[in-house]
Structure formats: structure tokens, C-alpha cells
Design a protein around this motif. Sequence first.
Motif, PDB file in Angstrom:
ATOM      1  N   GLY A 108     -42.240   8.830  -5.201  1.00 37.60           N
ATOM      2  CA  GLY A 108     -43.650   8.510  -4.923  1.00 37.60           C
ATOM      3  C   GLY A 108     -43.977   8.785  -3.461  1.00 37.60           C
ATOM      4  O   GLY A 108     -45.015   9.369  -3.132  1.00 37.60           O
ATOM      5  N   TYR A 109     -43.064   8.394  -2.582  1.00 41.68           N
ATOM      6  CA  TYR A 109     -43.294   8.582  -1.152  1.00 41.68           C
ATOM      7  C   TYR A 109     -43.325  10.072  -0.794  1.00 41.68           C
ATOM      8  O   TYR A 109     -44.238  10.548  -0.126  1.00 41.68           O
ATOM      9  CB  TYR A 109     -42.193   7.853  -0.368  1.00 41.68           C
ATOM     10  N   VAL A 110     -42.335  10.814  -1.246  1.00 37.90           N
ATOM     11  CA  VAL A 110     -42.242  12.240  -0.887  1.00 37.90           C
ATOM     12  C   VAL A 110     -43.397  13.044  -1.498  1.00 37.90           C
ATOM     13  O   VAL A 110     -43.952  13.938  -0.873  1.00 37.90           O
ATOM     14  CB  VAL A 110     -40.873  12.821  -1.330  1.00 37.90           C
ATOM     15  N   ARG A 111     -43.782  12.677  -2.717  1.00 39.76           N
ATOM     16  CA  ARG A 111     -44.849  13.432  -3.393  1.00 39.76           C
ATOM     17  C   ARG A 111     -46.233  13.154  -2.849  1.00 39.76           C
ATOM     18  O   ARG A 111     -47.035  14.071  -2.705  1.00 39.76           O
ATOM     19  CB  ARG A 111     -44.883  13.054  -4.867  1.00 39.76           C
ATOM     20  N   ASP A 112     -46.521  11.876  -2.606  1.00 38.95           N
ATOM     21  CA  ASP A 112     -47.921  11.481  -2.433  1.00 38.95           C
ATOM     22  C   ASP A 112     -48.306  10.986  -1.045  1.00 38.95           C
ATOM     23  O   ASP A 112     -49.488  10.801  -0.780  1.00 38.95           O
ATOM     24  CB  ASP A 112     -48.283  10.366  -3.439  1.00 38.95           C
ATOM     25  N   LEU A 116     -47.054  11.885   5.629  1.00 36.61           N
ATOM     26  CA  LEU A 116     -45.704  12.437   5.803  1.00 36.61           C
ATOM     27  C   LEU A 116     -45.798  13.867   6.355  1.00 36.61           C
ATOM     28  O   LEU A 116     -46.337  14.755   5.707  1.00 36.61           O
ATOM     29  CB  LEU A 116     -44.982  12.417   4.448  1.00 36.61           C
ATOM     30  N   ALA A 117     -45.287  14.062   7.584  1.00 32.87           N
ATOM     31  CA  ALA A 117     -45.451  15.352   8.271  1.00 32.87           C
ATOM     32  C   ALA A 117     -44.233  16.253   8.130  1.00 32.87           C
ATOM     33  O   ALA A 117     -44.327  17.470   8.313  1.00 32.87           O
ATOM     34  CB  ALA A 117     -45.734  15.107   9.749  1.00 32.87           C
ATOM     35  N   GLY A 118     -43.092  15.674   7.835  1.00 42.12           N
ATOM     36  CA  GLY A 118     -41.880  16.479   7.727  1.00 42.12           C
ATOM     37  C   GLY A 118     -40.715  15.612   7.304  1.00 42.12           C
ATOM     38  O   GLY A 118     -40.793  14.383   7.370  1.00 42.12           O
ATOM     39  N   LEU A 119     -39.656  16.275   6.863  1.00 39.27           N
ATOM     40  CA  LEU A 119     -38.512  15.518   6.360  1.00 39.27           C
ATOM     41  C   LEU A 119     -37.218  16.119   6.887  1.00 39.27           C
ATOM     42  O   LEU A 119     -37.018  17.339   6.831  1.00 39.27           O
ATOM     43  CB  LEU A 119     -38.533  15.525   4.831  1.00 39.27           C
ATOM     44  N   VAL A 120     -36.390  15.252   7.435  1.00 42.47           N
ATOM     45  CA  VAL A 120     -35.054  15.647   7.870  1.00 42.47           C
ATOM     46  C   VAL A 120     -34.129  15.408   6.678  1.00 42.47           C
ATOM     47  O   VAL A 120     -33.993  14.278   6.207  1.00 42.47           O
ATOM     48  CB  VAL A 120     -34.611  14.792   9.085  1.00 42.47           C
ATOM     49  N   TRP A 121     -33.539  16.489   6.186  1.00 39.88           N
ATOM     50  CA  TRP A 121     -32.707  16.406   4.976  1.00 39.88           C
ATOM     51  C   TRP A 121     -31.253  16.468   5.407  1.00 39.88           C
ATOM     52  O   TRP A 121     -30.800  17.492   5.920  1.00 39.88           O
ATOM     53  CB  TRP A 121     -33.065  17.541   4.032  1.00 39.88           C
ATOM     54  N   LEU A 122     -30.534  15.381   5.198  1.00 41.78           N
ATOM     55  CA  LEU A 122     -29.164  15.278   5.671  1.00 41.78           C
ATOM     56  C   LEU A 122     -28.165  15.676   4.581  1.00 41.78           C
ATOM     57  O   LEU A 122     -28.272  15.228   3.441  1.00 41.78           O
ATOM     58  CB  LEU A 122     -28.854  13.839   6.092  1.00 41.78           C
ATOM     59  N   PHE A 136     -32.905  16.848  -5.452  1.00 42.65           N
ATOM     60  CA  PHE A 136     -33.789  16.394  -4.379  1.00 42.65           C
ATOM     61  C   PHE A 136     -34.484  17.593  -3.733  1.00 42.65           C
ATOM     62  O   PHE A 136     -35.670  17.545  -3.413  1.00 42.65           O
ATOM     63  CB  PHE A 136     -32.994  15.595  -3.338  1.00 42.65           C
ATOM     64  N   GLY A 137     -33.747  18.686  -3.571  1.00 44.75           N
ATOM     65  CA  GLY A 137     -34.315  19.922  -3.023  1.00 44.75           C
ATOM     66  C   GLY A 137     -35.484  20.430  -3.863  1.00 44.75           C
ATOM     67  O   GLY A 137     -36.480  20.908  -3.318  1.00 44.75           O
ATOM     68  N   ARG A 138     -35.364  20.277  -5.178  1.00 44.46           N
ATOM     69  CA  ARG A 138     -36.467  20.724  -6.049  1.00 44.46           C
ATOM     70  C   ARG A 138     -37.699  19.848  -5.853  1.00 44.46           C
ATOM     71  O   ARG A 138     -38.831  20.345  -5.852  1.00 44.46           O
ATOM     72  CB  ARG A 138     -36.014  20.722  -7.520  1.00 44.46           C
ATOM     73  N   LEU A 139     -37.477  18.559  -5.653  1.00 45.68           N
ATOM     74  CA  LEU A 139     -38.607  17.656  -5.382  1.00 45.68           C
ATOM     75  C   LEU A 139     -39.300  18.063  -4.070  1.00 45.68           C
ATOM     76  O   LEU A 139     -40.526  18.110  -3.989  1.00 45.68           O
ATOM     77  CB  LEU A 139     -38.088  16.208  -5.286  1.00 45.68           C
ATOM     78  N   LEU A 140     -38.503  18.397  -3.068  1.00 44.30           N
ATOM     79  CA  LEU A 140     -39.066  18.798  -1.772  1.00 44.30           C
ATOM     80  C   LEU A 140     -39.858  20.101  -1.906  1.00 44.30           C
ATOM     81  O   LEU A 140     -40.914  20.263  -1.292  1.00 44.30           O
ATOM     82  CB  LEU A 140     -37.955  18.985  -0.734  1.00 44.30           C
ATOM     83  N   ALA A 141     -39.329  21.010  -2.714  1.00 41.07           N
ATOM     84  CA  ALA A 141     -39.992  22.300  -2.870  1.00 41.07           C
ATOM     85  C   ALA A 141     -41.362  22.136  -3.538  1.00 41.07           C
ATOM     86  O   ALA A 141     -42.311  22.843  -3.208  1.00 41.07           O
ATOM     87  CB  ALA A 141     -39.114  23.230  -3.689  1.00 41.07           C
ATOM     88  N   GLU A 142     -41.457  21.156  -4.462  1.00 35.16           N
ATOM     89  CA  GLU A 142     -42.734  20.899  -5.152  1.00 35.16           C
ATOM     90  C   GLU A 142     -43.831  20.560  -4.163  1.00 35.16           C
ATOM     91  O   GLU A 142     -44.966  20.970  -4.296  1.00 35.16           O
ATOM     92  CB  GLU A 142     -42.584  19.660  -6.051  1.00 35.16           C
ATOM     93  N   ARG A 143     -43.470  19.745  -3.176  1.00 34.67           N
ATOM     94  CA  ARG A 143     -44.470  19.254  -2.231  1.00 34.67           C
ATOM     95  C   ARG A 143     -44.716  20.256  -1.085  1.00 34.67           C
ATOM     96  O   ARG A 143     -45.677  20.158  -0.364  1.00 34.67           O
ATOM     97  CB  ARG A 143     -43.989  17.892  -1.690  1.00 34.67           C
ATOM     98  N   ARG A 144     -43.804  21.196  -0.902  1.00 31.91           N
ATOM     99  CA  ARG A 144     -43.851  22.143   0.208  1.00 31.91           C
ATOM    100  C   ARG A 144     -43.932  21.458   1.574  1.00 31.91           C
ATOM    101  O   ARG A 144     -44.721  21.833   2.432  1.00 31.91           O
ATOM    102  CB  ARG A 144     -45.048  23.093   0.075  1.00 31.91           C
ATOM    103  N   LEU A 145     -43.131  20.461   1.736  1.00 34.18           N
ATOM    104  CA  LEU A 145     -43.063  19.768   3.020  1.00 34.18           C
ATOM    105  C   LEU A 145     -42.268  20.594   4.018  1.00 34.18           C
ATOM    106  O   LEU A 145     -41.316  21.262   3.619  1.00 34.18           O
ATOM    107  CB  LEU A 145     -42.259  18.481   2.838  1.00 34.18           C
ATOM    108  N   PRO A 146     -42.599  20.534   5.310  1.00 31.33           N
ATOM    109  CA  PRO A 146     -41.679  21.109   6.303  1.00 31.33           C
ATOM    110  C   PRO A 146     -40.350  20.339   6.274  1.00 31.33           C
ATOM    111  O   PRO A 146     -40.343  19.113   6.335  1.00 31.33           O
ATOM    112  CB  PRO A 146     -42.404  20.885   7.639  1.00 31.33           C
TER     113      PRO A 146
END
Length: 203
Positions: A108-112, A116-122, A136-146
Motif C-alpha cells: 500500500g505504501y509503495v503503490r499509493d 514517496l520520492a524514491g526508494l533505497v533497495w537493499l 519486490f522488484g516487480r512491485l517497484l517497477a509497477e510504480r516506476r519509482l526512482p
Amino acid sequence: MAAPGAPSPRGLLLSDYVVSMPRPDYPIPGPVLPEIALAGRSNVGKSSLLNLLVGRKALARVSATPGKTRALNVFTWGGRCYLVDVPGYGWSKAGRQDRAAWRALVEGYVRDRTTLAGLVWLLDIRHDPSADDRAFGRLLAERRLPILPVLTKADQVTRSRREGRVATIAQVLGCAPDEVVVTSARTREGQEALREAVLAFLD
Ligand code: GTP
Ligand code: MG
């Protein structure tokens, strides 16, 4: 250029704990600022990386037991942005209820979340990205977050193995090896590169 040994001005950005958000739409009490999330597998070193980034030893709680961070923990960073420590995924002991709660909160947080300006993926430098990482990478790709991919625990691999590990992980993520920041919370390697890259989210 700063004198050798002088603290970087960015190292002086003050940081403090603000609130734990139990829901993805929870309003942060305080000024509206961009949010930068730190996310990854349980135990990958998110809380340690947050401490490395802000230059404080124990701001975010580091846990020996995976799965300790359950809410979205929010910290300030120099009045520039909020840093959000996201509960980890892939916790082997999690039950079905835990997983459902995690999904509702983090997805919910990552999508909506509009702030949220960007995400550090560890990702742990020692391991190839897992099925959970790829999901998780696929979820990030959906939102097109930096996204800033950061490899943790670099002190755990020898210098000779490192280049190969970075290349392998970058290939799975679909990015160039030089887009990945290599860090160690133990030796503080990568601290300045991490700060630069996180601040670039705000430009
Ligand atoms: P959860 O919130 O439980 O999902 O964990 P987390 O991702 O926040 O990881 P945390 O920062 O709590 O670190 C987990 C464990 O990894 C701790 O025992 C840390 O001391 C260790 N750790 C974190 N970063 C490093 C690192 O750079 N090098 C080494 N060797 N250990 C690290
Ligand atoms: Mg944590």
C-alpha cells in the motif's frame, strides 16, 4: 573542497525519530516533505544503513532477530526529507497473518503514497536476489519509482570476489554495475556515495 578529515557538511544533517506509521496512508505529524524509503529483505541491514546514512550509531534499532521492524518508522534528515525504515520481507518464520499484514502495509505504501520520492533497495552482497527480492522488484517497477540499489555487508566478501558479486546482482536487477552503491555499516564504506545518491532523489 573540504579540508582532509573535516566532516562533510552532509554529515551534519540532523536526524531524529518522528513516528511509526501503522498504516500506509498515515499522515506524518510535521511539515510535508518528500519521503525516501529504505526497503529490502528482513535482516539485510536496513536499520543499520539508515544509521550509516545519517551518521548516528543507534537511531534506527538494529535487531539480531529478523522481523523486528513491523511498522513504517519515520525519521527526519536535516529538514530535507523523511527517511522511512520499511519492515523487511522474506522473513522465514512469518505466518500467513504476518505476511498479509506486511503486504497491506508495504505494498500500500509503495503503490499509493504520493509523497514517496524514491526508494533505497537493499540487497546483501553475498547472495543472489531471491524470489522475494524479484517479486519486490516487480512491485517497484509497477510504480516506476526512482530506485537506488544498495548492496550491504560488503565487509563480508573479499576484495577479489566483490566485483563479480556486484556484476551478478546488477545483471539480475537490470542495471549497470556502477549504478549500484556498495556499503558496509560495519566499516562505513560507501557512506558518502550513499548520501550523495539519496540527496539526488530530492533534486
Ligand atoms: P529487520 O528490521 O529485522 O528486517 O532487519 P534490518 O534489515 O533492519 O537489519 P539490521 O540493520 O537490524 O541488521 C541485521 C543484522 O545484520 C544485525 O546483526 C546487524 O549487525 C548486521 N549488519 C547490518 N549491516 C551490516 C554490515 O554492513 N556488515 C555486517 N557484517 N553486518 C551487518
Ligand atoms: Mg530493521
